[in-house]
Design an enzyme around this catalytic site. Structure first.
Site, PDB file in Angstrom:
ATOM      1  CG  HIS A 243      -6.479   1.342 -12.972  1.00 57.65           C
ATOM      2  ND1 HIS A 243      -6.905   0.133 -13.435  1.00 57.65           N
ATOM      3  CD2 HIS A 243      -6.180   1.142 -11.652  1.00 57.65           C
ATOM      4  CE1 HIS A 243      -6.886  -0.765 -12.452  1.00 57.65           C
ATOM      5  NE2 HIS A 243      -6.449  -0.169 -11.368  1.00 57.65           N
TER       6      HIS A 243
HETATM    7  C1  BDR Z   1     -10.025   3.250 -10.884  1.00 62.29           C
HETATM    8  O1  BDR Z   1     -10.443   3.312  -9.523  1.00 62.29           O
HETATM    9  C2  BDR Z   1      -9.543   4.051  -8.772  1.00 62.29           C
HETATM   10  O2  BDR Z   1      -9.224   3.346  -7.613  1.00 62.29           O
HETATM   11  C3  BDR Z   1      -8.352   4.337  -9.644  1.00 62.29           C
HETATM   12  O3  BDR Z   1      -7.845   5.620  -9.362  1.00 62.29           O
HETATM   13  C4  BDR Z   1      -8.908   4.244 -11.033  1.00 62.29           C
HETATM   14  O4  BDR Z   1      -9.433   5.479 -11.468  1.00 62.29           O
HETATM   15  C5  BDR Z   1      -9.651   1.824 -11.214  1.00 62.29           C
HETATM   16  O5  BDR Z   1     -10.754   0.977 -11.041  1.00 62.29           O
END
Ligand code: BDR
Ligand code: CA
Length: 313
Positions: A243
């Site tokens: 992500h």
């Molecule tokens: C986001 O949530 C976190 O768990 C990850 O680091 C990312 O920023 C994804 O939904």
């Protein structure tokens, strides 16, 4: 290309770690003014630890790391150890950090930096809950017009939710902060789950990280190995979605991404859909666009960039 000055606001997190490494590996395009930590994936005492471990992994003990808010504006903290492990950075066996944590608080650093730097020269890159950014905007409204752009990871439209059926983690954890930031009037680029779920670390891409042959490549392969077990088990997906690095990759190679300028509003009223990003993707309202909402990326180009840059560390 001008070097972009950025502040990374983060809650590491294996994917946050890769975003930080990508930024530190790209000095021709990016100058990291500081890393501000927030409570999110794990509590603040762990995110400040993890951020410094990542800087040390990159050989960058000089990077300024700041502790920020330890809880959301108006709700109890929700964490994600079920995804990231007990430490938030499970996977590689990295040494405890010894580089200093700055005395100044993160929110003060954000305010001071934006006041000091020329107008429109600093980009904010939030890759965790938006608590630090919203607190800074609230305490010092004069800094809002000085922000060049916010490039954040958060939200979803077609992919809907990953922490609740309706909401993505970063926005759900602090929806009131997100609401404030999306209403601030700053140009915003959003990397929602719609695009990050297309940035999957497949087996071949993980092997490419390992094949780099440096400490960073091995650590990133081990991080994504750990991270992906959750997504494989939960969604049956073909590897872990990276992500957060989408934000930094966008700063370096924006042509890898495409999206639409749309209106995005944040649900703060209903517990059922708390933190939902209501994106007017189809233009069914006359609400003014306030964000570039990314929907697609060239995944091979993204992973080529990432692998090439990590090899530089
Ligand atoms: C986001 O949530 C976190 O768990 C990850 O680091 C990312 O920023 C994804 O939904
Ligand atoms: Ca994150």
């Amino acid at each position: 290309m001008n070097v972009r000055k950025i502040i990374i606001d983060t809650d590491p997190g294996q994917d946050d770690a890769v975003a930080i490494l990508l930024a530190l590996a790209s000095p021709e395009e990016i100058e990291v003014l500081g890393i501000t930590c927030v409570a999110g994936n794990v509590p603040l005492e762990l995110t400040v630890r993890n951020a410094r471990m990542v800087c040390e992994l990159a050989g960058r003990r000089d990077v300024k790391v700041f502790a920020g808010c330890d809880r959301p504006l108006d709700r109890d903290l929700v964490t994600a150890e079920h995804v990231h492990g007990k430490t938030g950075l499970d996977g590689p066996d990295l040494p405890e950090p010894t580089m200093p944590l700055q005395d100044m608080r993160a929110v003060e650093f954000i305010i001071e930096t934006l006041r000091k730097e020329p107008a429109s020269s600093v980009t904010l890159v939030p890759i965790g809950p938006l608590t630090n950014i919203a607190t800074a905007f609230r305490m010092a409204p004069d800094i809002v017009r000085k922000v060049h752009e916010i490039v954040l990871m958060g939200g979803a439209y077609f992919e809907v939710g990953n922490i609740t059926p309706a909401a993505e983690f970063n926005i759900h954890v602090d929806p009131h902060a997100a609401d404030l930031v999306f209403r601030a009037g700053v140009p915003i680029v959003v990397m929602p789950l719609d695009v990050t779920h297309k940035a999957l670390v497949t087996r071949a891409r993980n092997d490419a990280f390992r094949a780099i042959g440096n400490r960073v490549g091995t650590a990133v392969a081990e991080m994504t190995d750990f991270f992906e077990r959750y997504d494989r088990e939960k969604y049956g997906s073909d590897g872990a979605p990276l992500h957060d690095p989408c934000t930094v990759a966008y700063l370096i190679r924006p042509e890898l991404f495409s999206g639409r300028h749309v209106n995005v509003e944040i649900e703060t009223g209903s517990e059922l859909t708390m933190g939902m990003t209501v994106a007017d993707w189809w233009g069914v309202t006359d609400r003014a666009a306030n964000a570039l909402f990314i929907g697609n990326l060239d995944a091979d180009g993204f992973f080529e960039l990432l692998t090439e840059r990590l090899a530089r560390l």
